[in-house]
Scaffold this motif. Structure first.
Motif, PDB file in Angstrom:
ATOM      1  N   ALA A  84       0.848  -1.204   0.000  1.00 37.31           N
ATOM      2  CA  ALA A  84       0.000   0.000   0.000  1.00 37.31           C
ATOM      3  C   ALA A  84       0.881   1.250   0.000  1.00 37.31           C
ATOM      4  CB  ALA A  84      -0.899  -0.006   1.235  1.00 37.31           C
ATOM      5  N   LEU A  85       2.001   1.177   0.705  1.00 42.58           N
ATOM      6  CA  LEU A  85       2.927   2.322   0.726  1.00 42.58           C
ATOM      7  C   LEU A  85       3.469   2.577  -0.690  1.00 42.58           C
ATOM      8  CD1 LEU A  85       4.688   4.408   2.296  1.00 42.58           C
ATOM      9  CD2 LEU A  85       6.395   2.619   2.497  1.00 42.58           C
ATOM     10  N   LEU A  86       3.793   1.488  -1.416  1.00 47.59           N
ATOM     11  CA  LEU A  86       4.333   1.649  -2.777  1.00 47.59           C
ATOM     12  C   LEU A  86       3.288   2.301  -3.691  1.00 47.59           C
ATOM     13  CD1 LEU A  86       6.315  -1.665  -3.353  1.00 47.59           C
ATOM     14  CD2 LEU A  86       7.069   0.473  -2.345  1.00 47.59           C
ATOM     15  N   VAL A  87       2.036   1.871  -3.538  1.00 50.76           N
ATOM     16  CA  VAL A  87       0.972   2.461  -4.361  1.00 50.76           C
ATOM     17  C   VAL A  87       0.829   3.950  -4.003  1.00 50.76           C
ATOM     18  CG1 VAL A  87      -1.516   2.414  -4.785  1.00 50.76           C
ATOM     19  CG2 VAL A  87      -0.228   0.272  -4.634  1.00 50.76           C
ATOM     20  N   TYR A  88       0.919   4.231  -2.697  1.00 52.37           N
ATOM     21  CA  TYR A  88       0.812   5.626  -2.242  1.00 52.37           C
ATOM     22  C   TYR A  88       1.927   6.473  -2.888  1.00 52.37           C
ATOM     23  CZ  TYR A  88       1.285   9.563   0.988  1.00 52.37           C
ATOM     24  OH  TYR A  88       1.419  10.816   1.519  1.00 52.37           O
ATOM     25  N   LEU A  89       3.161   5.946  -2.905  1.00 53.92           N
ATOM     26  CA  LEU A  89       4.289   6.699  -3.481  1.00 53.92           C
ATOM     27  C   LEU A  89       4.060   6.945  -4.968  1.00 53.92           C
ATOM     28  CD1 LEU A  89       7.339   4.922  -1.789  1.00 53.92           C
ATOM     29  CD2 LEU A  89       6.346   7.124  -1.232  1.00 53.92           C
ATOM     30  N   ARG A  90       3.485   5.923  -5.630  1.00 53.81           N
ATOM     31  CA  ARG A  90       3.250   6.069  -7.071  1.00 53.81           C
ATOM     32  C   ARG A  90       2.183   7.135  -7.322  1.00 53.81           C
ATOM     33  NH1 ARG A  90       1.472   0.752  -9.575  1.00 53.81           N
ATOM     34  NH2 ARG A  90      -0.474   1.359  -8.615  1.00 53.81           N
ATOM     35  N   GLU A  91       1.100   7.059  -6.519  1.00 51.20           N
ATOM     36  CA  GLU A  91       0.004   7.986  -6.774  1.00 51.20           C
ATOM     37  C   GLU A  91       0.354   9.400  -6.338  1.00 51.20           C
ATOM     38  OE1 GLU A  91      -3.321   6.097  -4.990  1.00 51.20           O
ATOM     39  OE2 GLU A  91      -3.435   4.617  -6.621  1.00 51.20           O
ATOM     40  N   LYS A  92       1.118   9.509  -5.278  1.00 51.66           N
ATOM     41  CA  LYS A  92       1.408  10.832  -4.713  1.00 51.66           C
ATOM     42  C   LYS A  92       2.557  11.507  -5.464  1.00 51.66           C
ATOM     43  CE  LYS A  92       0.218  13.365  -1.153  1.00 51.66           C
ATOM     44  NZ  LYS A  92      -1.149  13.764  -0.879  1.00 51.66           N
ATOM     45  N   ARG A  93       3.590  10.725  -5.803  1.00 45.12           N
ATOM     46  CA  ARG A  93       4.792  11.313  -6.393  1.00 45.12           C
ATOM     47  C   ARG A  93       5.115  10.802  -7.790  1.00 45.12           C
ATOM     48  NH1 ARG A  93       7.791  15.279  -3.502  1.00 45.12           N
ATOM     49  NH2 ARG A  93       6.046  16.010  -2.279  1.00 45.12           N
ATOM     50  N   GLY A  94       4.267   9.921  -8.324  1.00 45.24           N
ATOM     51  CA  GLY A  94       4.507   9.383  -9.658  1.00 45.24           C
ATOM     52  C   GLY A  94       5.725   8.482  -9.711  1.00 45.24           C
ATOM     53  N   PHE A  95       6.212   8.048  -8.540  1.00 39.24           N
ATOM     54  CA  PHE A  95       7.400   7.202  -8.536  1.00 39.24           C
ATOM     55  C   PHE A  95       6.994   5.760  -8.298  1.00 39.24           C
ATOM     56  CE2 PHE A  95      11.399   5.724  -8.486  1.00 39.24           C
ATOM     57  CZ  PHE A  95      12.340   6.718  -8.596  1.00 39.24           C
ATOM     58  N   ASP A  96       7.224   4.916  -9.311  1.00 44.03           N
ATOM     59  CA  ASP A  96       6.708   3.552  -9.243  1.00 44.03           C
ATOM     60  C   ASP A  96       7.798   2.574  -8.785  1.00 44.03           C
ATOM     61  OD1 ASP A  96       5.342   1.272  -9.467  1.00 44.03           O
ATOM     62  OD2 ASP A  96       4.879   1.438 -11.608  1.00 44.03           O
ATOM     63  N   PHE A  97       7.730   2.202  -7.499  1.00 40.41           N
ATOM     64  CA  PHE A  97       8.685   1.225  -6.972  1.00 40.41           C
ATOM     65  C   PHE A  97       8.107  -0.187  -6.983  1.00 40.41           C
ATOM     66  CE2 PHE A  97      10.502   4.947  -4.623  1.00 40.41           C
ATOM     67  CZ  PHE A  97      11.766   4.859  -5.158  1.00 40.41           C
ATOM     68  N   THR A  98       6.872  -0.342  -7.536  1.00 38.60           N
ATOM     69  CA  THR A  98       6.237  -1.662  -7.410  1.00 38.60           C
ATOM     70  C   THR A  98       7.012  -2.727  -8.206  1.00 38.60           C
ATOM     71  OG1 THR A  98       4.772  -1.094  -9.218  1.00 38.60           O
ATOM     72  CG2 THR A  98       3.899  -0.780  -6.999  1.00 38.60           C
ATOM     73  N   GLY A  99       7.795  -2.297  -9.181  1.00 33.75           N
ATOM     74  CA  GLY A  99       8.545  -3.266  -9.987  1.00 33.75           C
ATOM     75  C   GLY A  99       9.925  -3.567  -9.428  1.00 33.75           C
ATOM     76  N   ASN A 156      15.065  10.084 -16.906  1.00 38.52           N
ATOM     77  CA  ASN A 156      14.315   9.068 -17.637  1.00 38.52           C
ATOM     78  C   ASN A 156      14.061   7.896 -16.697  1.00 38.52           C
ATOM     79  OD1 ASN A 156      14.262   6.420 -19.264  1.00 38.52           O
ATOM     80  ND2 ASN A 156      13.854   7.963 -20.818  1.00 38.52           N
ATOM     81  N   ASP A 157      12.788   7.564 -16.546  1.00 41.68           N
ATOM     82  CA  ASP A 157      12.413   6.440 -15.692  1.00 41.68           C
ATOM     83  C   ASP A 157      12.318   5.210 -16.586  1.00 41.68           C
ATOM     84  OD1 ASP A 157      11.220   4.549 -14.141  1.00 41.68           O
ATOM     85  OD2 ASP A 157       9.801   5.942 -13.202  1.00 41.68           O
ATOM     86  N   LEU A 158      13.205   4.263 -16.369  1.00 39.47           N
ATOM     87  CA  LEU A 158      13.264   3.086 -17.243  1.00 39.47           C
ATOM     88  C   LEU A 158      11.954   2.307 -17.236  1.00 39.47           C
ATOM     89  CD1 LEU A 158      16.837   1.831 -16.448  1.00 39.47           C
ATOM     90  CD2 LEU A 158      16.003   2.529 -18.677  1.00 39.47           C
ATOM     91  N   VAL A 159      11.180   2.433 -16.143  1.00 41.97           N
ATOM     92  CA  VAL A 159       9.942   1.665 -16.047  1.00 41.97           C
ATOM     93  C   VAL A 159       8.821   2.342 -16.820  1.00 41.97           C
ATOM     94  CG1 VAL A 159       8.281   0.653 -14.443  1.00 41.97           C
ATOM     95  CG2 VAL A 159      10.644   0.929 -13.750  1.00 41.97           C
ATOM     96  N   GLN A 160       8.842   3.675 -16.839  1.00 37.08           N
ATOM     97  CA  GLN A 160       7.660   4.362 -17.364  1.00 37.08           C
ATOM     98  C   GLN A 160       7.914   5.186 -18.626  1.00 37.08           C
ATOM     99  OE1 GLN A 160       5.107   6.022 -14.137  1.00 37.08           O
ATOM    100  NE2 GLN A 160       6.940   5.801 -12.908  1.00 37.08           N
ATOM    101  N   ASP A 161       9.146   5.623 -18.850  1.00 35.88           N
ATOM    102  CA  ASP A 161       9.366   6.577 -19.947  1.00 35.88           C
ATOM    103  C   ASP A 161       9.829   5.893 -21.235  1.00 35.88           C
ATOM    104  OD1 ASP A 161       8.674   8.553 -18.214  1.00 35.88           O
ATOM    105  OD2 ASP A 161      10.730   8.963 -17.599  1.00 35.88           O
ATOM    106  N   ALA A 162       9.606   6.615 -22.346  1.00 38.19           N
ATOM    107  CA  ALA A 162      10.026   6.084 -23.649  1.00 38.19           C
ATOM    108  C   ALA A 162      11.551   6.065 -23.711  1.00 38.19           C
ATOM    109  CB  ALA A 162       9.484   6.974 -24.738  1.00 38.19           C
ATOM    110  N   PRO A 163      12.121   5.063 -24.374  1.00 34.03           N
ATOM    111  CA  PRO A 163      13.587   4.996 -24.432  1.00 34.03           C
ATOM    112  C   PRO A 163      14.172   5.966 -25.457  1.00 34.03           C
ATOM    113  CG  PRO A 163      12.609   3.166 -25.616  1.00 34.03           C
ATOM    114  CD  PRO A 163      11.471   3.943 -25.039  1.00 34.03           C
TER     115      PRO A 163
END
Ligand SMILES: C[S@@+](CC[C@H](N)C(=O)[O-])C[C@H]1O[C@@H](n2cnc3c(N)ncnc32)[C@H](O)[C@@H]1O
Length: 621
Positions: free
Chosen positions: A19-34, A202-209
């Motif tokens: 839930a904390l990881l989802v919170y970080l993604r939703e609040k700061r756009g930073f996706d640590f779930t992977g 560049n976020d390797l998980v979310q951004d275009a290469p």
């Protein structure tokens, strides 16, 4: 929190942590779930310990109330351990074996991507490598190094291109001399080459290469991600690379389970090439030499053909165009329960025509479509025996005028082959699992290693801070010591002055004691300062009883109020230098005496009011 599990194991997900990881993604756009959980959990826990929070939901509340906490949290989670020419042997291999080919295949612009560049050492190592290979001029004209990371703070550091002497550890003295210039306590990378290095988030998980890349470095970054996220990222890296491009990974990163995307060029040093990239080199096809057929008689030839067919290793039947059995070979007799006696019988009357597989339809299909029909994996079971597996081929045969001559049915016994194939597939799966576990353990070890390295770096920083505090304390100590020395000498001076004052006092007391007349000295407010022994004797009152008292308040046998006008004048400095008056008094024994009193003023210095000296001389008893 549940057990994070051993490397390679699958730990139970902790719902609070997820839930904390989802919170970080939703609040700061930073996706640590992977990201791989063991390392991630350790890092977050570490930050929680630093702020003194034990439970994950409590920490999430803390983040909600203190948004400043996001930055130190991300700094703790994103491990930026790096160095120049990290794993030097791999870089040497790149320089000597792969780079010449990469440069030759590249277009006018050589595009390089350092993905997960941390504080920039990798990007500048690339710049040095390419400038060495091409020369500075060509480098400036042709090379573009894109260096990206998700960590803005690391990027800011990278853009400054300034490193401490310790951070330059991976470079040779010659490289430092050629590519860096000292500025204060740091060494700054050459500005003319620095312009070809472009840093960006560049976020390797979310951004275009980045696209059309000739050399792609993604080192010690993939290993932080779960296998599924690694797959997604690798898909992007595959897209990014040019067909002849080279991918360079970190020493713990293998790509074993992504062999459909990348082929190893050098597995131990972790270089890969994009699959479906380079066209395979034209290889000469070996051609069998043409031989002259030896002479053969027709009879011998037909005997040989018949014998060859009868003794062929695969079971075989032939059926003529009218559906009668024309031939049964020996292997067919042994395996299929048919024999020479069946020759001439309608094929459809034989059990083999429908068991273990329906062959009549296949014969009709092969004849109608004029092509072989394959029936694969046909299983034949016989009581008390292992099942036999066949690949059955039904092939139509034609006369020279293309009319149907008949059909041949070949039963290829693939039992062994099938068993081996199943075993091989099983062994392959085992091997793949073992490799993946090994790979994951390896990556886990490497991430732990990096964590340790980052802890060591933090400890070193703390150590340096302590050292500098120590130095400050030492300076303060020295200052205190010098103040102490000064105090000592001031003390010494004071002691000397006190001695002098004591001596002076003794001298004065001696002088005053030698007077036959009583002597009193008063300050401008008429408070008694001096009262000599003769005065004590005359009036029967001790010095310590009068000291500090107002003179006119003393109860002695002298009419002191008669002295008041004289004292006032003398203290004010009006009138003569001294004034004398004779007064009738009563001494300490109660006897009347005549006392000559002389009052004179005295001053400490030019601008200071001194007071008055009163000389009391009894003239008659
Ligand atoms: C251990 S460093 C590796 C630095 C360098 N490549 C090397 O091998 O020396 C890993 C880097 O990956 C970056 N990173 C982590 N997650 C990322 C993401 N989603 N996208 C891009 N970079 C990421 C981190 O910020 C960190 O700087």
């Amino acid at each position: 929190m549940p057990d994070d599990g051993a490397p390679g194991g699958t730990p139970e997900p902790d719902p609070d942590f997820e839930a904390l990881l989802v919170y970080l993604r939703e609040k700061r756009g930073f996706d640590f779930t992977g990201y791989k959980r063991p390392s991630l959990v350790r890092r977050v826990r570490r930050r929680m310990a630093e702020v003194g929070i034990a439970s994950v939901p409590e920490y999430q509340d803390h983040l909600e109330v203190h948004p400043d906490e996001f930055t130190p949290l991300f700094n703790t989670v994103l491990i930026n351990v790096t160095s120049f020419f990290r794993d030097r042997r791999s870089w040497d291999h790149l320089r000597d074996e792969l780079l010449p080919e990469v440069l030759a295949a590249a277009g006018p612009t050589i595009r390089v991507w350092s993905a997960g560049c941390a504080s920039g050492q990798e990007a500048y190592s690339l710049a040095i490598l390419l400038a060495d290979a091409l020369g500075a001029e060509q480098f400036r004209q042709r090379v573009k190094i894109y260096a990206t990371d998700v960590d803005e703070e690391a990027l800011t550091q990278a853009r400054q291109a300034a490193y401490t002497e310790r951070e330059l550890a991976g470079l040779t003295p010659e490289q430092i001399e050629e590519y860096f210039s000292p500025e204060g306590a740091r060494y700054v990378f050459r500005k003319d080459l620095r312009r070809s290095v472009i840093f960006g988030r560049n976020d390797l998980v979310q951004d275009a290469p980045i696209s059309h890349v000739d050399l792609l470095l993604c080192r010690n970054t993939l290993m932080y991600f779960t296998a599924e996220t690694q797959s997604r990222i690798l898909g992007r890296l595959h897209f990014a690379l040019n067909p002849s491009g080279v991918l360079f990974l970190g020493k713990a990163e293998m790509l074993l389970s992504h062999s459909q995307l990348f082929a190893p060029v050098d597995l131990t040093r972790r270089f890969f090439r994009k699959r479906g990239g380079r066209p395979a080199a034209d290889r000469p096809v070996p051609v069998a030499p043409l031989l002259e057929p030896p002479p053969f008689s027709e009879l011998e030839l037909s005997r040989l053909r018949r014998e060859a067919m009868l003794s062929a290793p695969a079971a075989q039947l032939a059926v003529d165009a009218d559906g009668r059995v024309a031939m049964v070979n020996r292997q067919a007799e042994q395996l299929l329960g048919v024999d020479e006696r069946d020759v001439g019988r309608p094929f459809q009357d034989l059990e083999i025509s429908y068991r273990p597989v329906e062959l009549r339809g296949a014969i009709a299909e092969a004849a109608a479509e004029r092509r072989p029909v394959w029936l694969r994996g046909v299983e034949r079971r016989r009581p008390g025996q292992e099942p036999t597996v066949f690949d059955v081929q039904v092939r139509p045969l034609y006369r020279e005028d293309s009319t149907l001559l008949g059909t041949t049915i070949v039963f290829d016994d693939v039992t062994q082959y099938r068993r081996l194939q199943t075993e091989l597939e099983y062994a392959n799966r085992q091997l793949e699992t073992a490799y993946e576990e090994l790979q994951s353990t390896n990556e886990e070890l490497e991430t732990t290693n990096e964590e340790l390295q980052s802890t060591v770096e933090e400890l070193e920083t703390t150590n340096e801070e302590l050292q500098s505090t120590n130095e400050e304390l030492e300076t303060m100590n020295e200052e205190l010591q010098s103040m102490n020395d000064e105090l000592h000498s001031t003390n010494e001076e004071l002691r000397r002055s006190t001695d002098e004052v004591g001596a002076l006092n003794r001298f004065m007391t001696g002088v005053l004691g030698s007077f036959r007349a009583g002597v009193a000295v008063v300050d401008p407010d008429l408070r008694v300062l001096v009262w000599n022994a003769a005065a004590e004797d005359l009036w029967g009152i001790r010095h310590d009883e009068v000291s500090g008292q107002h003179l006119l308040n003393l109860d002695i046998g002298l009419p002191l109020s008669d002295l008041h006008p004289l004292l006032r004048r003398q203290i004010a400095g009006d009138g003569p230098s001294h004034e004398t008056v004779d007064l009738a008094a009563v001494n300490r024994r109660g006897r009347p005496v005549q006392v000559r009193v002389t009052v004179s003023s005295f001053a400490h210095g030019p601008d200071q009011r001194g007071g008055a000296v009163i000389l009391m001389d009894p003239t008659e008893a």
